[in-house]
Design an enzyme around this catalytic site. Structure first.
Site, short mmCIF file in Angstrom:
data_model
loop_
_atom_site.label_atom_id
_atom_site.label_comp_id
_atom_site.label_asym_id
_atom_site.label_seq_id
_atom_site.Cartn_x
_atom_site.Cartn_y
_atom_site.Cartn_z
N ARG A 160 93.18 2.22 54.19
CA ARG A 160 93.26 3.77 53.12
C ARG A 160 92.28 4.12 52.65
O ARG A 160 91.39 2.94 52.48
CB ARG A 160 93.93 3.63 52.03
CG ARG A 160 93.56 4.80 51.24
CD ARG A 160 94.72 5.73 51.74
NE ARG A 160 96.01 7.40 51.15
CZ ARG A 160 94.79 8.43 51.11
NH1 ARG A 160 93.87 8.54 51.91
NH2 ARG A 160 94.25 9.29 50.61
N GLY A 161 91.19 4.83 53.72
CA GLY A 161 89.60 4.89 53.16
C GLY A 161 89.22 5.05 52.41
O GLY A 161 88.43 4.56 51.89
N ASP A 203 89.95 4.29 49.86
CA ASP A 203 89.83 2.69 48.93
C ASP A 203 88.95 1.62 49.51
O ASP A 203 88.56 1.44 48.38
CB ASP A 203 91.92 1.57 48.88
CG ASP A 203 92.89 2.88 47.62
OD1 ASP A 203 91.97 3.76 47.44
OD2 ASP A 203 93.62 2.12 48.74
N THR A 204 89.19 0.91 50.79
CA THR A 204 88.32 0.68 51.09
C THR A 204 87.36 0.54 51.90
O THR A 204 86.97 -0.44 53.46
CB THR A 204 88.89 -1.01 51.20
OG1 THR A 204 89.91 -0.48 51.89
CG2 THR A 204 90.63 -1.39 50.35
N ARG A 205 86.75 1.64 52.67
CA ARG A 205 86.53 1.91 53.94
C ARG A 205 85.11 1.76 53.52
O ARG A 205 84.63 0.96 54.58
CB ARG A 205 86.22 3.38 54.43
CG ARG A 205 85.21 3.73 55.14
CD ARG A 205 85.12 5.12 55.02
NE ARG A 205 86.18 5.77 55.76
CZ ARG A 205 86.90 5.58 56.90
NH1 ARG A 205 86.79 4.87 57.67
NH2 ARG A 205 88.16 6.38 57.43
N GLY A 241 94.23 15.33 58.60
CA GLY A 241 95.35 15.97 58.78
C GLY A 241 96.22 15.25 58.39
O GLY A 241 96.54 14.07 58.06
N GLU A 275 100.44 5.42 60.95
CA GLU A 275 100.17 4.31 61.51
C GLU A 275 100.94 2.76 61.30
O GLU A 275 100.79 2.51 62.33
CB GLU A 275 99.01 4.67 61.05
CG GLU A 275 98.11 3.49 62.02
CD GLU A 275 96.15 3.76 60.87
OE1 GLU A 275 95.86 4.61 62.01
OE2 GLU A 275 95.94 2.71 60.26
#
Length: 1088
Positions: free
Chosen positions: A28-29, A31-33, A61, A95
């Site tokens: 989840r970008g 959160d943790t990217r 999207g 995903e």
């Protein structure tokens, strides 16, 4: 924090092992990217691990993009970072679903990382995951099926083992380093194995093997055997399985060509490769295979490893490389491929899979590819290809002349017979060719003796031969068809092309247009010929005629013959012009004459090269004539000649004779009085009931290692018997022995001896005879016996109380002593001086009253039908608890005092904990009612665990008391059984059968009611080196004891005394009772 990797069941196959990415990162970008996942990506890349990381934020999207879909499908491993807001993104959930679907399709590794979330939150969708899924349900009211798919995916990924990190648990960089290190080990190991250029027919077989491997389970170690004939695809299947699951293990090793490399380089070489591959260490030095086995156990017992042993052919290879499951850590898998299923059974491998032949479609596919390197082929070739597939039936073939001989003419013979036949036919040893055929699985050798060949391989060999041969049978080199042979003989069509004839009529036969119900036995089949058909067969080397009648005896036999086997040969003499120069084997079973005529043949030099002469099952044969001219003879057999009376003395002086077989010659009374056969290896005289004397041995004959003299009338052995200096096994059961021959203790190599009497011996003279005989041995002989096993049966007047001191002096190394049917009254104290004695049988010793001593090593004792032996007489043997690993005592008596748990009836319970049944730690006692004493009973112990019967094995007779290790009585239990409870309930019981007369007066065993015979049963926990076993077994119900203690404590608290103290604690007795019950029934975990 980190756990073992998961594995998904095999449902389909992907043969492409070259991935574009090593790792796909799902996260989840927001959160943790820029935190954990970004650092994880940098660490992976820094190790050279090609990782897909959505650094461009292409997750725009609501739907997953084709770019990401492709990246997932082209990645070898997926790491899913499950953070608190992961489930809030429908994109992430889609995903995740796609990743899991790829796992199921391509069997790849998925590693979940629970980052600052609890796995239970993901599994049950609670807290942040629950809130997110509730919002999705509101958003997708019209498509709740989609939400359910997401829920299932979250539950599935939470079930996978992976990594768990919470803030404050430790350093994040060390957590990341641990993940990267484990992934790196999997990525940088040896590349995927080459499976096949064009693999076919693997999909269903992979699924079967996958179910046996059960890789998803980390409980225990599974050894799986893959077996089948050579070339059928065992290695291909094992390599494909290895490629599919290798990423799920800490260490992997594929040991190929174990048979070849073991023979060439030794077991230490293979052990070194194994340790080097799995430990990734160089310069591992081993000095012996024992050291290697120990190091494998010590270094790998805590590692989850995958080991493949390819093409194993010797139990020693398994013992040295994968001796026991406990050599490897939990979750480990060992795959063994072999051509020998029995080898797997010997090693205790229960999970086995037999590789299947290719079906017709797959066979045609494979053959087409190999022939044309394409799946598309011209229709003109399809007919030919289909015929080849039909013949081969999926089996690889490499044909030789020897193979055609066996397939066409020699099927059904033993390995030794085929070896001798082919050597006679070709004039040279063909052992190498036979060994090659066995290795290629074109033929099979069953139980080490019988040669078998697959029907399809046999038919294919015959078809290939016939396609290359002329249509006229008489012009073929091999003839085996009854119709063809009869046509050739009756019409005199034979030519010089014929080299082998094998004629065996089927048991029944009928003509082509005859009613199938109208058939004649082959004994009635007659070959109507004039006896001259062999005249033109000038190159005939092997002639085998098994049955059928011939209207005339042969007028001519080819001098080219090297092997002649003719059952019920129709003449007493051979043709006058039969002068073979290379005849090696002459077999005339069921010879229909009293005395064979060999003189004319011998005088003409026709027997100068003879090595085998056989007259087995010749009912009319009465005499074996002078054979002194047969100086090359190596084997002479006249087995089952019921009317044979005399064997010429020349038989005892054949310089090259190795085998002499006269078994089942019931009337044989005149045997050579003396023999000098320096090369003799086998002498069989069993069931020669009229034979009273054993011949003198004139000179040393050291090659005879086994001698069978069972059920004869021989009364004694001559002193020259000692010239059989290499004899290690002697069977003289059921003879007319009244005493033990003195020469027995003079045999330097004798290890196993059986002497028995088939009738009752009476008279003081015989009784004194044995005593004088043995005392004379002690006084005059200088030699010491090396006997390990001694059976002295039914020498009733020969073995008295004075036997034991004498036996101790001369048989100190005995491990088994069988004295059934003897006349002694006590087993004296001196028997304890037999330091190596493990087994003692005194069944049917009617005068035995008391047992005063026991060997320190005794593990097996039986005293059935000892009518004078009471339970008082066995107390010395039973009062002391044995400290030996396997014990089996059967005798009159009572259950020993050292049994802690006993109860009336035929069943008893106990409880154990752990994932292994403690079979080696338990001892069982079964006591039958007194009135059954000496009535034969057979008992079958039954073990039931948690209500499920898991083991039952037939056992010997019992007449009153059986005391035995449980491992001896229940030799097998289901190791795959899941012991789900903290304490598992086990019940021991048994069923019984009693001997009685059957319908036709034959002794038979019939079931009996247990209640009518059972008196008492007991169980005892044996003291083992592993002392903790006592804490894992309870002889009382721990659950009921827990309830009792809780109830007592509650009553104590509810009903205080006048001092307001609990009743249970107001006295010392109450306090000690509580402490004792707590200690014996519960531990801390149980109480909580």
């Amino acid at each position: 924090m980190d756990m073992q990797s998961p594995f998904s069941s095999i449902h389909s196959i992907n043969y492409e092992n070259q991935w574009k990415y090593d790792v796909f990162l799902s996260f989840r970008g927001k959160d943790t990217r820029y935190g954990f996942t970004g650092n994880l990506y940098e660490a992976l890349s820094g190790k050279g691990i090609n990782t897909f990381f959505d650094d461009d934020d292409i997750q725009s999207g609501d739907e997953i993009t084709p770019t990401l879909l492709t990246a997932i499908e082209e990645s070898r491993i997926a790491i899913i970072v499950l953070s608190p807001n992961y489930a809030s993104s429908s994109f992430c959930l889609d995903e995740l679903v796609h990743i899991l679907r790829c796992i199921k399709r391509n069997n790849r590794l998925v590693v979940p990382v629970f980052y600052d979330v609890d796995p239970c939150d993901v599994r049950h969708q609670i807290n942040s995951f629950g809130k997110s899924m509730t919002k999705h349900e509101e958003r997708f009211k019209s498509d709740l099926n989609k939400v359910q798919i997401w829920r299932d995916a979250l539950h599935e990924v939470a079930e996978l083992s992976g990594y768990h990190f919470k803030q404050g648990d430790g350093y994040e960089h060390m957590f990341i380093a641990n993940i990267v290190d484990n992934i790196s080990k999997r990525i940088t190991r040896c590349p995927a194995l080459h499976v096949a250029d064009h693999p076919v027919g693997l999909q269903s077989q992979l699924s079967e093997v996958a179910s046996l491997l059960d890789v998803e389970s980390n409980a225990g170690v599974h050894m799986v055997g893959i077996y089948g004939i050579g070339g059928i695809g065992k290695t291909t299947l094992a390599a494909e399985v290895y490629n599919l699951i290798a990423d799920h293990f800490e260490g992997v090793c594929f040991l190929e060509k174990v048979r070849e490399n073991s023979n060439r380089h030794g077991l230490v070489h293979l052990q070194t490769i194994l340790l080097t591959e799995i430990l990734r260490e160089k310069d591992i030095k081993l000095t012996s295979s024992k050291q290697g086995a120990s190091k494998i156990h010590n270094r790998l017992c805590r590692k989850k490893v995958l080991l493949v042993l390819d093409d194993v052919d010797d139990p020693e290879q398994l013992k040295a490389i994968a001796g026991k499951p406990e050599w490897f850590g939990p979750g480990s898998r060992v795959i063994i491929t072999t051509r020998d299923k029995h080898l797997l059974t010997l090693h205790g491998i229960e999970r086995t899979y037999q590789v299947q032949d290719l079906n017709e479609e797959d066979s045609l596919n494979l053959l087409t590819w190999n022939a044309f390197k394409s799946d598309v082929v011209s229709p003109n070739y399809m007919n030919v290809l289909s015929r080849v597939v039909a013949y081969a039936s999926g089996l690889p073939l490499a044909l030789e002349s020897v193979f055609l001989d066996i397939a066409c003419c020699l099927k059904g013979y033993s390995l030794d017979e085929i070896t001798d036949l082919l050597q006679a036919h070709y004039g040279s040893c063909m052992e190498y060719q036979i060994r090659v055929l066995v290795e290629k699985s074109l033929i099979k050798v069953l139980h080490g003796t019988k040669v078998e060949i697959h029907d399809l391989i046999e038919n294919m060999g015959k078809e290939i031969f016939l396609e290359k041969s002329p249509e006229i049978p008489g012009k073929r080199s091999r003839l085996w068809s009854c119709e063809d042979i009869v046509e050739v003989l009756e019409n005199k069509q034979g030519t010089s092309a014929v080299e082998i004839i094998y004629l065996e009529f089927p048991f029944f036969r009928r003509e082509r247009d005859e009613d199938p119900m109208t058939k004649e036995k082959c004994e009635d089949v007659q070959v109507k010929w004039d006896g001259t058909a062999f005249k033109e067969m000038t190159n005939l080397k092997t002639l085998i005629i098994k049955n059928g009648y011939f209207s005339r005896s042969p007028k001519h036999l080819p001098n080219s013959l090297r092997m002649l086997e003719w059952w019920r040969y129709p003449a007493r003499c051979f043709p006058n012009d039969f002068h073979p120069k290379k005849l090696t084997i002459l077999m005339l079973p069921d010879y229909p004459h009293a005395i064979p005529e060999l003189d004319s043949l011998s005088k003409a030099g026709g027997l100068d090269t003879l090595t085998v002469l056989n007259f087995d099952k010749s009912e009319f044969l009465k005499e074996i004539p002078d054979v002194s001219s047969l100086q090359t003879l190596q084997e002479l057999s006249f087995r089952e000649c019921k009317n044979l009376v005399r064997v010429d003395s020349s038989v005892g002086f054949l310089p090259k004779l190795k085998i002499l077989n006269a078994e089942y010659c019931e009337k044989l009374s005149c045997f050579p009085p003396a023999i000098n056969l320096p090369l003799l290896e086998t002498l069989k005289l069993s069931y020669c009931g009229s034979l009273e004397n054993f011949p003198e041995i004139l000179q040393e004959m050291k090659n005879v290692t086994e001698l069978f003299l069972y059920n004869t009338s021989i009364k004694d052995l001559p002193c020259s018997f000692r010239n059989l200096s290499g004899l290690s096994y002697l069977d003289m059961g059921k003879n007319k022995m009244c005493r033990m021959p003195s020469v027995i203790v003079m045999m330097p190599q004798l290890a196993n001896c059986t002497i028995g009497n088939k009738g009752k011996v009476s008279g003081e003279q015989e009784k004194e005879g044995l005593q004088l005989q043995v005392e004379g041995i002690l006084t005059h002989s200088l030699c010491s016996s090396k006997l390990k096993t001694l059976h002295l049966n039914n020498l009733k007047e020969g073995l008295s109380d004075g036997f034991f001191p004498l036996a101790l002096a001369w048989f100190p190394n005995l491990t088994l002593l069988d004295l059934r049917g003897s006349n002694f009254t006590i087993l004296p104290e001196c028997i304890q001086e037999f330091r190596f004695l493990k087994g003692l049988n005194v069944d049917n010793c009617e005068h035995l009253r008391e047992i005063r001593g026991s060997s320190p090593c005794l593990t097996y004792f039986t005293a059935l039908n000892c009518k004078s032996l009471s339970h008082m007489g066995t107390s010395v043997l039973l009062n002391q608890e044995p400290n030996r690993s396997v014990v089996s005592f059967t005798m009159p008596g009572r259950i020993p005092r050292w049994f802690e748990q006993r109860c009336r009836g035929a069943s008893i319970s106990f409880w154990f904990r752990g994932n292994e049944f403690p079979i080696e730690a338990l001892c069982i006692a079964i006591l039958l009612r007194d009135e059954l004493h000496c009535n034969p009973i057979k008992v079958t112990p039954i073990l039931t665990i948690n209500g499920k019967q898991v083991s039952s094995r037939w056992r010997p007779q019992v007449d009153q008391l059986l005391v035995s290790d449980l491992s001896d009585r229940v030799g097998y239990y289901d190791r795959a059984l899941l012991f789900e409870n903290e304490w598992n309930h086990a019940k021991l019981s048994y069923k019984a059968q009693q001997l009685s007369k059957g319908t036709y007066g034959i002794d038979e065993y019939h079931d009996v009611q247990i209640d009518s015979i059972a008196k008492e049963i007991g169980v005892q926990v044996r003291k083992l080196k592993r002392s903790s076993i006592m804490e894992d077994i309870r002889l009382t119900d721990p659950y009921k004891m827990r309830e009792l203690i809780i109830m007592m404590m509650m009553v104590s608290m509810i009903l205080p005394n006048h001092k307001n103290q609990p009743l249970l604690l107001q006295t010392r007795i109450g306090l000690w009772t509580l402490l004792f019950l707590t200690h014996t029934a519960l531990d801390i975990n149980t109480l909580t």
